[in-house]
Design an enzyme around this catalytic site. Structure first.
Site, mmCIF file in Angstrom:
data_model
loop_
_atom_site.group_PDB
_atom_site.id
_atom_site.type_symbol
_atom_site.label_atom_id
_atom_site.label_comp_id
_atom_site.label_asym_id
_atom_site.label_seq_id
_atom_site.Cartn_x
_atom_site.Cartn_y
_atom_site.Cartn_z
ATOM 1 N N GLU A 35 0.942 -1.134 0.049
ATOM 2 C CA GLU A 35 -0.037 -0.047 0.120
ATOM 3 C C GLU A 35 0.791 1.349 -0.174
ATOM 4 O OE1 GLU A 35 -3.335 0.990 -0.197
ATOM 5 O OE2 GLU A 35 -2.391 2.920 -0.096
ATOM 6 N N GLY A 40 -7.248 1.350 3.488
ATOM 7 C CA GLY A 40 -8.559 1.540 3.653
ATOM 8 C C GLY A 40 -8.871 2.213 2.052
ATOM 9 N N CYS A 43 -12.244 4.805 -0.916
ATOM 10 C CA CYS A 43 -13.597 4.570 -0.159
ATOM 11 C C CYS A 43 -13.378 5.285 1.433
ATOM 12 C CB CYS A 43 -13.888 3.074 -0.043
ATOM 13 S SG CYS A 43 -15.281 2.713 0.738
ATOM 14 N N GLY A 176 -19.431 17.299 -13.935
ATOM 15 C CA GLY A 176 -19.033 15.872 -14.222
ATOM 16 C C GLY A 176 -19.922 15.080 -14.329
ATOM 17 N N ARG A 272 -12.337 10.122 -12.137
ATOM 18 C CA ARG A 272 -11.003 9.164 -11.488
ATOM 19 C C ARG A 272 -10.845 8.106 -12.659
ATOM 20 N NH1 ARG A 272 -9.122 9.587 -6.682
ATOM 21 N NH2 ARG A 272 -9.149 7.356 -6.241
ATOM 22 N N ASP A 311 -11.758 -0.761 -9.022
ATOM 23 C CA ASP A 311 -11.819 0.434 -9.931
ATOM 24 C C ASP A 311 -11.047 0.276 -10.941
ATOM 25 O OD1 ASP A 311 -13.974 1.362 -8.252
ATOM 26 O OD2 ASP A 311 -12.831 3.142 -7.695
ATOM 27 N N HIS A 445 -44.069 -5.441 8.520
ATOM 28 C CA HIS A 445 -44.903 -4.258 8.494
ATOM 29 C C HIS A 445 -44.751 -3.618 9.836
ATOM 30 C CE1 HIS A 445 -48.503 -1.854 7.632
ATOM 31 N NE2 HIS A 445 -48.933 -2.179 8.834
HETATM 32 C C1 FAD Z 1 -16.526 10.896 -3.540
HETATM 33 C C2 FAD Z 1 -16.653 9.735 -3.607
HETATM 34 C C3 FAD Z 1 -17.804 9.164 -3.114
HETATM 35 C C4 FAD Z 1 -17.743 7.764 -2.967
HETATM 36 N N1 FAD Z 1 -18.828 6.998 -2.526
HETATM 37 C C5 FAD Z 1 -19.130 5.819 -2.502
HETATM 38 C C6 FAD Z 1 -20.302 5.205 -1.921
HETATM 39 O O1 FAD Z 1 -20.974 5.576 -1.221
HETATM 40 N N2 FAD Z 1 -20.438 3.826 -1.982
HETATM 41 C C7 FAD Z 1 -19.593 3.089 -3.006
HETATM 42 O O2 FAD Z 1 -19.669 1.856 -3.188
HETATM 43 N N3 FAD Z 1 -18.339 3.551 -3.447
HETATM 44 C C8 FAD Z 1 -18.368 5.038 -3.311
HETATM 45 N N4 FAD Z 1 -17.212 5.659 -3.863
HETATM 46 C C9 FAD Z 1 -16.292 4.839 -4.901
HETATM 47 C C10 FAD Z 1 -15.365 3.933 -4.043
HETATM 48 O O3 FAD Z 1 -14.583 4.886 -3.428
HETATM 49 C C11 FAD Z 1 -14.380 3.102 -4.984
HETATM 50 O O4 FAD Z 1 -15.072 2.276 -5.896
HETATM 51 C C12 FAD Z 1 -13.627 2.146 -4.270
HETATM 52 O O5 FAD Z 1 -12.694 2.962 -3.225
HETATM 53 C C13 FAD Z 1 -12.785 1.195 -5.070
HETATM 54 O O6 FAD Z 1 -11.976 0.142 -4.318
HETATM 55 P P1 FAD Z 1 -10.474 -0.092 -4.990
HETATM 56 O O7 FAD Z 1 -10.102 -1.390 -4.123
HETATM 57 O O8 FAD Z 1 -10.553 -0.623 -6.336
HETATM 58 O O9 FAD Z 1 -9.515 1.240 -4.834
HETATM 59 P P2 FAD Z 1 -9.171 2.015 -3.686
HETATM 60 O O10 FAD Z 1 -10.266 1.882 -2.560
HETATM 61 O O11 FAD Z 1 -8.945 3.289 -4.089
HETATM 62 O O12 FAD Z 1 -7.757 1.318 -2.953
HETATM 63 C C14 FAD Z 1 -6.768 1.413 -4.055
HETATM 64 C C15 FAD Z 1 -5.416 1.454 -3.045
HETATM 65 O O13 FAD Z 1 -4.391 1.111 -3.950
HETATM 66 C C16 FAD Z 1 -3.468 2.021 -3.490
HETATM 67 N N5 FAD Z 1 -2.356 2.231 -4.436
HETATM 68 C C17 FAD Z 1 -2.500 2.711 -5.592
HETATM 69 N N6 FAD Z 1 -1.713 2.789 -6.772
HETATM 70 C C18 FAD Z 1 -0.512 1.755 -5.719
HETATM 71 C C19 FAD Z 1 0.640 1.267 -6.007
HETATM 72 N N7 FAD Z 1 1.132 1.563 -7.190
HETATM 73 N N8 FAD Z 1 1.421 0.503 -4.882
HETATM 74 C C20 FAD Z 1 0.716 0.463 -3.770
HETATM 75 N N9 FAD Z 1 -0.559 0.710 -3.637
HETATM 76 C C21 FAD Z 1 -1.250 1.617 -4.637
HETATM 77 C C22 FAD Z 1 -4.110 3.464 -3.228
HETATM 78 O O14 FAD Z 1 -3.417 4.183 -2.150
HETATM 79 C C23 FAD Z 1 -5.368 3.021 -2.398
HETATM 80 O O15 FAD Z 1 -5.239 2.619 -1.039
HETATM 81 C C24 FAD Z 1 -17.086 7.002 -4.093
HETATM 82 C C25 FAD Z 1 -15.803 7.649 -4.445
HETATM 83 C C26 FAD Z 1 -15.962 8.961 -4.521
HETATM 84 C C27 FAD Z 1 -14.627 9.841 -5.366
#
Ligand code: FAD
Length: 467
Positions: A35, A40, A43, A176, A272, A311, A445
């Site tokens: 990480e 975390g 999200c 957006g 993003r 993502d 209910h």
């Molecule tokens: C404003 C906002 C509100 C949101 N609200 C919601 C919601 O209510 N409900 C919902 O389901 N989703 C929500 N989302 C979307 C949600 O945040 C993402 O879909 C989710 O975090 C994706 O999970 P992930 O594990 O793919 O990526 P992330 O949770 O982003 O985790 C990726 C991790 O990889 C790490 N990383 C990146 N590159 C490297 C590398 N080269 N080496 C080591 N570590 C690295 C990063 O630091 C990060 O910690 C929201 C997004 C935004 C922007």
């Protein structure tokens, strides 16, 4: 650092990576998680949790109106934004600590640093080599600068800004396609900001069921949010009284876009996307120019032993935490020799506005386009007992099913607790339930979930409580 070999290395400790690592360890793997930022991920630190916290606060503000109707006369409320931010920061650091404990308990090695794929079986982390039998890529999406003239101007920000500012902007333009901007628009409006919500799309939530999207639009407009569709920003300039955004406004009936200027204290964008070149996917033969990583239903990429989740595999309208977490478990099980798959058709789309919006599966339009002859049923929450108590005037549950066998193809909800109700709909779709199955579930209910059964009965032509 010595070159240690792991059964599974998870790159990225966010919403997808954490469950992937824990599940791999539960299945007996020697596991490391790499990480580069905050455990975390987006999200927990800058997405679902802080904005979920804000949306709860905005819901409390609005519930005072209903309270007054019920004879509960609370004096006017004041809003302490720094206190709100402090509370959510405390909450997030508590959650982050919980993640660290879970990793420790499962004997998962946490490697803090930026990972980059060196080649088959090798990850480079800040100059050190980490060797893996299986790799799960979970690095999420990264911020993209909006393509505007003047994006580096003070006042042109992304949603992270709202988590560090001490005062929310008084006049704000949210621009957006991300549906999360809709939540933020409502939150800021309830805090007293003047809000313009501008999307390039032809309508708000254009891919959702029309019934749901038009009801949400009505609620937002009634709360004073200025919604602009077909919007495009042409130029951003800094002036004394804020930033001026020259933009094409909502298309006129003729299709001609009207030139317009908006003055705001902040222009907030939310864009993003995956950064494939940055993590070295080319070194294992994957296409770094793609918009996101291609995977199959087992979450396997085209590179042997390499899985991808969350993502980094998602177009922008599918970036959800629960998708990432579910895929993490699927990837871990496959990496550890089990057989698991995920169903992209069972993705829940959710919006924590008030009323909430939650949907799964096909809209009526999509179902018809796929050649289904459909039955559609709808149960307005204004006809539901709890809906009446809560004044759920715009709430509705819509069920879309295949007419031939009654298989449920989609469920679309707007209303309080839509995000909870949609779980039942997801189970129905996963288990290939029919309208008849749903119509016979004795929901408790008085709850809003009773409307799921009533909407199914409506689709069958025998609603009990609808006129
Ligand atoms: C404003 C906002 C509100 C949101 N609200 C919601 C919601 O209510 N409900 C919902 O389901 N989703 C929500 N989302 C979307 C949600 O945040 C993402 O879909 C989710 O975090 C994706 O999970 P992930 O594990 O793919 O990526 P992330 O949770 O982003 O985790 C990726 C991790 O990889 C790490 N990383 C990146 N590159 C490297 C590398 N080269 N080496 C080591 N570590 C690295 C990063 O630091 C990060 O910690 C929201 C997004 C935004 C922007």
């Amino acid at each position: 650092m010595s070159e240690e070999m792991y059964d599974v290395v998870v790159m990225g400790g966010g919403a997808g990576g954490i469950p992937a690592a824990i599940r791999s360890a539960q299945l007996g793997g020697k596991v490391a998680i790499v990480e580069s930022g905050d455990l975390g991920g987006h999200c927990m630190n800058r997405g679902c949790i802080p904005f979920g916290h804000m949306m709860r606060a905005s819901r409390i503000i609005k519930s005072l109106t209903l309270g007054r109707e019920m004879g509960l006369n609370a004096p006017g409320i004041s809003i302490n934004y720094p206190a709100l931010i402090r509370r959510q920061e405390d909450l997030i650091s508590f959650m982050r600590q919980g993640v660290r404990t879970a990793l420790r308990k499962n004997q998962i090695k946490l490697i803090e640093g930026r990972g980059r794929i060196g080649g088959k079986g090798t990850l480079e982390v800040d100059g050190n080599k980490v060797l893996f039998k299986k790799l799960i890529i979970a690095t999420g999406a990264q911020w993209r600068k909006p393509l505007l003239s003047g994006p580096d101007l003070e006042g042109v920000v992304n949603t992270d800004f709202l988590l560090i500012t001490q005062t929310p902007p008084q006049r704000v333009l949210l621009f957006g396609e991300s549906s999360f901007l809709i939540e933020i628009a409502q939150f800021l409006a309830r805090l007293g900001s003047q809000v313009i919500l501008a999307t390039t799309e032809k309508s708000l939530l254009s891919r959702e069921s029309k019934t749901i999207a038009s009801r949400l639009r009505k609620v937002l407009r009634e709360e004073g949010i200025d919604i602009r569709t077909h919007a495009a920003i042409e130029k951003v300039t800094k002036k004394e009284d804020g930033i001026t955004v020259a933009r094409a406004g909502e298309a006129a009936a003729s299709g001609e876009a009207a030139a317009e200027e908006v003055v705001a204290d902040a222009l907030v964008t939310l864009e993003r996307a995956a950064d494939l070149a940055g993590i070295g996917v080319k070194n294992i033969g994957l296409d770094e120019a793609a918009s996101c990583l291609a995977i199959n239903e087992k979450t396997e990429t085209a590179a042997e032993g390499v899985y991808a989740i969350g993502d980094i595999t998602a177009p922008s309208d599918q970036q959800y935490s629960h998708r990432a977490a579910h895929m993490g478990i699927v990837a871990a099980e496959n990496a550890m020799g089990k057989k698991a798959s995920f169903n992209p058709g069972a993705l829940i789309r959710v919006l924590f506005t008030h009323p909430e919006v939650a949907s799964i599966g096909l809209t009526p339009k999509e179902a018809r386009a796929k050649g289904h002859e459909i039955a559609v049923g709808a149960a307005p929450l204004a006809m539901n007992a709890l809906g009446m108590i809560l004044a759920e005037n715009e709430g509705i549950v819509e069920v879309v099913a295949d007419r031939a066998y009654g298989e449920i193809l989609g469920v679309h909800i707007i209303g309080t607790a839509a995000s909870e109700m949609i779980g039942g709909a997801c189970m129905a779709i996963q288990l290939e339930a029919t309208l008849n199955d749903l119509a016979h579930i004795p929901f408790p209910h008085p709850t809003l979930s009773e409307s799921l059964a009533e909407a199914a009965r409506d689709a069958l032509g025998n609603p009990i409580y609808l006129p």
